[in-house]
Design a protein around this motif. Structure first.
Motif, PDB file in Angstrom:
ATOM      1  N   HIS A 172     -10.240  -3.455  -9.544  1.00  0.00           N
ATOM      2  CA  HIS A 172     -11.166  -2.335  -9.723  1.00  0.00           C
ATOM      3  C   HIS A 172     -10.391  -1.030  -9.956  1.00  0.00           C
ATOM      4  O   HIS A 172     -10.768  -0.220 -10.802  1.00  0.00           O
ATOM      5  N   TRP A 173      -9.302  -0.834  -9.223  1.00  0.00           N
ATOM      6  CA  TRP A 173      -8.491   0.379  -9.436  1.00  0.00           C
ATOM      7  C   TRP A 173      -7.733   0.295 -10.756  1.00  0.00           C
ATOM      8  O   TRP A 173      -7.631   1.273 -11.491  1.00  0.00           O
ATOM      9  N   HIS A 174      -7.203  -0.901 -11.036  1.00  0.00           N
ATOM     10  CA  HIS A 174      -6.393  -1.074 -12.247  1.00  0.00           C
ATOM     11  C   HIS A 174      -7.225  -0.757 -13.491  1.00  0.00           C
ATOM     12  O   HIS A 174      -6.826   0.050 -14.330  1.00  0.00           O
ATOM     13  N   PHE A 175      -8.402  -1.391 -13.602  1.00  0.00           N
ATOM     14  CA  PHE A 175      -9.251  -1.132 -14.768  1.00  0.00           C
ATOM     15  C   PHE A 175      -9.876   0.261 -14.672  1.00  0.00           C
ATOM     16  O   PHE A 175     -10.013   0.960 -15.678  1.00  0.00           O
ATOM     17  N   GLY A 176     -10.246   0.645 -13.444  1.00  0.00           N
ATOM     18  CA  GLY A 176     -10.940   1.915 -13.261  1.00  0.00           C
ATOM     19  C   GLY A 176     -10.144   3.105 -13.764  1.00  0.00           C
ATOM     20  O   GLY A 176     -10.705   4.031 -14.362  1.00  0.00           O
ATOM     21  N   ASP A 177      -8.831   3.076 -13.542  1.00  0.00           N
ATOM     22  CA  ASP A 177      -7.994   4.199 -13.961  1.00  0.00           C
ATOM     23  C   ASP A 177      -7.949   4.356 -15.476  1.00  0.00           C
ATOM     24  O   ASP A 177      -7.549   5.409 -15.977  1.00  0.00           O
ATOM     25  N   ARG A 178      -8.356   3.318 -16.222  1.00  0.00           N
ATOM     26  CA  ARG A 178      -8.313   3.380 -17.683  1.00  0.00           C
ATOM     27  C   ARG A 178      -9.689   3.562 -18.300  1.00  0.00           C
ATOM     28  O   ARG A 178      -9.817   3.747 -19.506  1.00  0.00           O
ATOM     29  N   LEU A 238      -5.319   6.770   0.551  1.00  0.00           N
ATOM     30  CA  LEU A 238      -6.560   6.084   0.898  1.00  0.00           C
ATOM     31  C   LEU A 238      -6.628   4.681   0.296  1.00  0.00           C
ATOM     32  O   LEU A 238      -7.182   3.767   0.898  1.00  0.00           O
ATOM     33  N   ARG A 239      -6.036   4.515  -0.885  1.00  0.00           N
ATOM     34  CA  ARG A 239      -6.012   3.178  -1.485  1.00  0.00           C
ATOM     35  C   ARG A 239      -5.191   2.223  -0.613  1.00  0.00           C
ATOM     36  O   ARG A 239      -5.580   1.073  -0.405  1.00  0.00           O
ATOM     37  N   VAL A 240      -4.064   2.723  -0.100  1.00  0.00           N
ATOM     38  CA  VAL A 240      -3.232   1.875   0.764  1.00  0.00           C
ATOM     39  C   VAL A 240      -3.994   1.527   2.038  1.00  0.00           C
ATOM     40  O   VAL A 240      -4.035   0.365   2.466  1.00  0.00           O
ATOM     41  N   ILE A 241      -4.639   2.558   2.634  1.00  0.00           N
ATOM     42  CA  ILE A 241      -5.424   2.314   3.856  1.00  0.00           C
ATOM     43  C   ILE A 241      -6.537   1.309   3.581  1.00  0.00           C
ATOM     44  O   ILE A 241      -6.765   0.375   4.362  1.00  0.00           O
ATOM     45  N   ALA A 242      -7.213   1.474   2.446  1.00  0.00           N
ATOM     46  CA  ALA A 242      -8.334   0.587   2.115  1.00  0.00           C
ATOM     47  C   ALA A 242      -7.857  -0.852   1.937  1.00  0.00           C
ATOM     48  O   ALA A 242      -8.451  -1.781   2.478  1.00  0.00           O
ATOM     49  N   LEU A 243      -6.767  -1.019   1.201  1.00  0.00           N
ATOM     50  CA  LEU A 243      -6.282  -2.378   0.916  1.00  0.00           C
ATOM     51  C   LEU A 243      -5.772  -3.064   2.181  1.00  0.00           C
ATOM     52  O   LEU A 243      -6.122  -4.212   2.467  1.00  0.00           O
ATOM     53  N   LEU A 244      -4.963  -2.312   2.963  1.00  0.00           N
ATOM     54  CA  LEU A 244      -4.428  -2.899   4.199  1.00  0.00           C
ATOM     55  C   LEU A 244      -5.556  -3.160   5.186  1.00  0.00           C
ATOM     56  O   LEU A 244      -5.669  -4.251   5.760  1.00  0.00           O
ATOM     57  N   GLY A 245      -6.429  -2.146   5.387  1.00  0.00           N
ATOM     58  CA  GLY A 245      -7.467  -2.256   6.402  1.00  0.00           C
ATOM     59  C   GLY A 245      -8.512  -3.295   6.058  1.00  0.00           C
ATOM     60  O   GLY A 245      -8.872  -4.127   6.889  1.00  0.00           O
ATOM     61  N   ALA A 287      -8.534 -12.598   0.782  1.00  0.00           N
ATOM     62  CA  ALA A 287      -7.525 -12.639  -0.280  1.00  0.00           C
ATOM     63  C   ALA A 287      -8.158 -12.293  -1.618  1.00  0.00           C
ATOM     64  O   ALA A 287      -7.619 -11.499  -2.407  1.00  0.00           O
ATOM     65  N   LEU A 288      -9.347 -12.877  -1.860  1.00  0.00           N
ATOM     66  CA  LEU A 288     -10.076 -12.575  -3.095  1.00  0.00           C
ATOM     67  C   LEU A 288     -10.435 -11.091  -3.153  1.00  0.00           C
ATOM     68  O   LEU A 288     -10.301 -10.434  -4.198  1.00  0.00           O
ATOM     69  N   LEU A 289     -10.880 -10.554  -2.003  1.00  0.00           N
ATOM     70  CA  LEU A 289     -11.253  -9.135  -1.939  1.00  0.00           C
ATOM     71  C   LEU A 289     -10.075  -8.245  -2.331  1.00  0.00           C
ATOM     72  O   LEU A 289     -10.239  -7.274  -3.090  1.00  0.00           O
ATOM     73  N   ALA A 290      -8.887  -8.586  -1.820  1.00  0.00           N
ATOM     74  CA  ALA A 290      -7.702  -7.781  -2.149  1.00  0.00           C
ATOM     75  C   ALA A 290      -7.475  -7.766  -3.652  1.00  0.00           C
ATOM     76  O   ALA A 290      -7.208  -6.707  -4.241  1.00  0.00           O
ATOM     77  N   VAL A 291      -7.611  -8.935  -4.281  1.00  0.00           N
ATOM     78  CA  VAL A 291      -7.420  -9.016  -5.732  1.00  0.00           C
ATOM     79  C   VAL A 291      -8.459  -8.158  -6.453  1.00  0.00           C
ATOM     80  O   VAL A 291      -8.130  -7.381  -7.367  1.00  0.00           O
ATOM     81  N   VAL A 292      -9.724  -8.264  -6.029  1.00  0.00           N
ATOM     82  CA  VAL A 292     -10.798  -7.519  -6.702  1.00  0.00           C
ATOM     83  C   VAL A 292     -10.599  -6.011  -6.528  1.00  0.00           C
ATOM     84  O   VAL A 292     -10.805  -5.233  -7.467  1.00  0.00           O
ATOM     85  N   ALA A 297     -12.945   3.463   3.689  1.00  0.00           N
ATOM     86  CA  ALA A 297     -11.985   4.152   2.812  1.00  0.00           C
ATOM     87  C   ALA A 297     -12.219   3.741   1.363  1.00  0.00           C
ATOM     88  O   ALA A 297     -12.213   4.574   0.448  1.00  0.00           O
ATOM     89  N   SER A 298     -12.457   2.438   1.162  1.00  0.00           N
ATOM     90  CA  SER A 298     -12.677   1.934  -0.201  1.00  0.00           C
ATOM     91  C   SER A 298     -13.942   2.535  -0.801  1.00  0.00           C
ATOM     92  O   SER A 298     -13.968   2.942  -1.968  1.00  0.00           O
ATOM     93  N   ARG A 299     -15.001   2.616   0.009  1.00  0.00           N
ATOM     94  CA  ARG A 299     -16.274   3.117  -0.506  1.00  0.00           C
ATOM     95  C   ARG A 299     -16.209   4.617  -0.766  1.00  0.00           C
ATOM     96  O   ARG A 299     -16.798   5.128  -1.725  1.00  0.00           O
ATOM     97  N   TRP A 300     -15.475   5.350   0.078  1.00  0.00           N
ATOM     98  CA  TRP A 300     -15.245   6.786  -0.175  1.00  0.00           C
ATOM     99  C   TRP A 300     -14.586   6.961  -1.544  1.00  0.00           C
ATOM    100  O   TRP A 300     -15.011   7.765  -2.370  1.00  0.00           O
ATOM    101  N   LEU A 301     -13.528   6.169  -1.787  1.00  0.00           N
ATOM    102  CA  LEU A 301     -12.822   6.265  -3.061  1.00  0.00           C
ATOM    103  C   LEU A 301     -13.714   5.861  -4.225  1.00  0.00           C
ATOM    104  O   LEU A 301     -13.616   6.426  -5.320  1.00  0.00           O
ATOM    105  N   PHE A 302     -14.574   4.862  -3.992  1.00  0.00           N
ATOM    106  CA  PHE A 302     -15.469   4.390  -5.055  1.00  0.00           C
ATOM    107  C   PHE A 302     -16.264   5.565  -5.626  1.00  0.00           C
ATOM    108  O   PHE A 302     -16.428   5.696  -6.835  1.00  0.00           O
TER     109      PHE A 302
END
Lengths: 248, 291
Positions: free
Chosen positions: B176-182, B232-239, B167-172, B271-276
């Motif tokens: 990371h995407w929320h702040f990262g995009d800015r 990929l973000r959806v796949i990363a978050l769900l997976g 659950a914590l991972l999902a939030v983080v 998927a998450s690390r690819w996007l990173f």
């Protein structure tokens, strides 16, 4: 050691005049020619005569188009090489100590025999000043021609970086930017020399002189008002056609 | 940034391995005998395989030992020192558990601390780089640590802890995407600041310095990988987080359920690390008219 020196005795660097640079790329070629021989690994070219040639260079010239809110655009040729930053992020990230900044003159160098080719220093540089040699797999960067500037075996006028010596427009200047009375420091003060990406807080030693303001187009000729077209209306067949079409 | 397979494999495998070893060292699970052998072999195998893969990223792997020298300044060097320290400190605890049914908790705890510190050092290699604004943020170490601890909890069968950490991972991940995009806009680097020509007007690349590719473009101006970023973000978050947590909650505890949760987590982690890497914009792209 990969820690940066507290201060350097000199701050050797380049001053590049964007007003004077004509974008001929002679500095790129002379840099490659000098630095592919002598100091360290040669600067390799891969697939040099094939469909996709590429190689490592220490200096490259970009060209930018600058569009003001009003008036015509300007093209600015923009040579870019290592800026020998005071707070060089490429130095402190190096895990082996291969990347270092010299305390005596501030030149940032790579000890190629210690370089493991991890590429982290190239990531840390905001300016793209470091390129991994595609053949030797060690990091290459501008040495400020450290093997020319202190070289007693070559004529005195050649003891400047190769790019400075070769520039046909005199757009490149070399000197101690730590000495406020040096020619380069005075040039920077007179012309408003600037840092690239100051927000990255690297404190570059190299400075860029901005292009001077260009003359406006304004009135092209004092006689222009007398050169207005004399004939207001066409006559003959064209005149008849004009009148006939206007009536429809 | 170029999502190099060696870096993705290295950071994901070593993260999972050090995460598992941290849980084993902290005594959350004290397996002995053959069961212990399997757990420690998995932990050491993942961490070791990750470190070997990272050497494949080097131009001169034969000089890799030199990378242990600059721990005072370099996060990459610190990671090397800490990772070897973690594996060595954990060894008496592991050997005691497996061969003599005698865990040595002091070594276990020390090893666990070094395991977490290793993952933190790995994340700081990226987070320290100001020229990549998306990485230069506290969510980068948070992301790496959340992945290592939740993945380790999954691998060591800590069901309650794993569910909470997922659950914590999902939030983080979302942060990371929320702040990262800015981050790029916040960093304030633009073609105008890159050239210093902003006082004259808007700056656009007119002609690149070379017609072919080069090291900088391949390594740091990688834009192809962003094409399917949203999917990929959806796949990363769900997976990585949502589905494994649901599996843990819905299915009765068994090796099959654990295997399913771990497999899903692994796919999401990749998927998450690819996007990173693929989504990270290096400011040098500004000189090439690209992000």
């Amino acid at each position: 050691m990969t820690s940066l020196p507290e201060k350097t005795d000199k701050k050797l660097g380049l001053v590049i005049d964007l007003d004077t640079c004509v974008g001929c790329h002679a500095c790129v070629i002379s840099c490659k020619e000098w630095n592919t021989q002598g100091y360290g690994a040669p600067l390799a070219d891969m697939d040099a005569y094939g469909a996709h040639p590429e190689g490592s260079f220490l200096n490259r010239v970009h060209s930018f188009e600058v569009t003001p809110d009003e008036g015509p655009s300007a093209v600015v040729h923009f040579p870019k090489s290592c800026l020998h930053c005071e707070d060089a992020p490429c130095v402190t990230v190096c895990p082996t100590g291969a990347s270092y900044k010299r305390a005596e003159d501030g030149i940032v160098l790579v000890n190629e025999s210690d370089c493991i080719g991890c590429g982290l220093c190239a990531w840390a540089c905001p300016y793209g000043a470091r390129e991994m040699d595609p053949s030797e797999q060690v990091m290459k960067k501008c040495t400020l021609c450290v093997d020319r500037i202190y070289n007693d075996n070559i004529p005195e006028e050649d003891r400047v970086p190769s790019c400075v010596r070769t520039c046909p427009a005199g757009a490149r200047h070399f000197g101690d930017l730590g000495d406020p009375d040096s020619d380069v420091s005075r040039l920077v003060a007179e012309r408003g020399g600037m840092d690239l990406m100051p927000e990255q807080e690297t404190k570059p030693v190299n400075k860029y002189l901005p292009p001077r303001a260009k003359d406006g187009l304004g009135e092209t000729d004092v006689l222009a008002p007398y050169l207005d077209p004399v004939t207001e209306e066409a006559d003959g067949f064209v005149g008849w056609l004009d009148r006939a079409l206007s009536r429809i | 940034m170029h999502p190099a397979p060696s870096l993705i494999i290295f950071t994901t495998l070593s993260g999972l391995g050090f995460g598992l070893l941290a849980w084993l060292g902290a005594g959350a699970l004290v397996p002995t005998g053959w069961v212990g052998f399997v757990f420690y072999a998995l932990g050491y195998g993942l961490a070791g395989a990750g470190l070997v893969t990272s050497a494949a990223h080097l131009g001169h792997p034969e000089r890799a030992l030199k990378a242990f020298t600059q721990w005072r300044t370099s996060w990459l060097s610190r990671e090397a020192v800490l990772s070897v320290g973690a594996l060595l400190l954990m060894a008496p605890h592991a050997a005691g558990s497996v061969f003599f049914a005698t865990p040595l908790p002091v070594f276990g705890w020390l090893g666990a601390v070094f395991c977490v510190a290793t993952v933190f050092a790995t994340s700081m290699i990226y987070a320290q780089i100001r020229a990549v604004p998306r990485w230069h943020h506290w969510t980068t170490p948070a992301l790496f640590l959340a992945f290592a601890l939740s993945g380790g909890a999954l691998l060591s069968g800590q069901i309650t802890a794993a569910a909470l950490l997922l659950a914590l991972l999902a939030v983080v991940m979302v942060l990371h995407w929320h702040f990262g995009d800015r981050r790029l806009a916040e960093a304030g680097s633009t073609p105008e600041t890159a050239t210093g020509l902003g006082f004259m007007g808007r700056v656009r690349l007119f002609e690149p310095p070379h017609t072919g590719a080069n090291y900088l473009l391949r390594e740091m101006v990688h834009v192809v990988g962003r094409k399917h970023a949203v999917k990929l973000r959806v796949i990363a978050l769900l997976g990585a987080a949502v589905l494994p947590a649901l599996v843990l909650a819905a299915l009765p505890a068994s090796h099959l359920a654990a295997g399913l949760a771990i497999a899903l987590h692994g796919v999401g982690l990749m998927a998450s690390r690819w996007l990173f890497f693929a989504e990270a914009e290096h400011v040098v792209g500004l000189y090439y008219g690209r992000r």
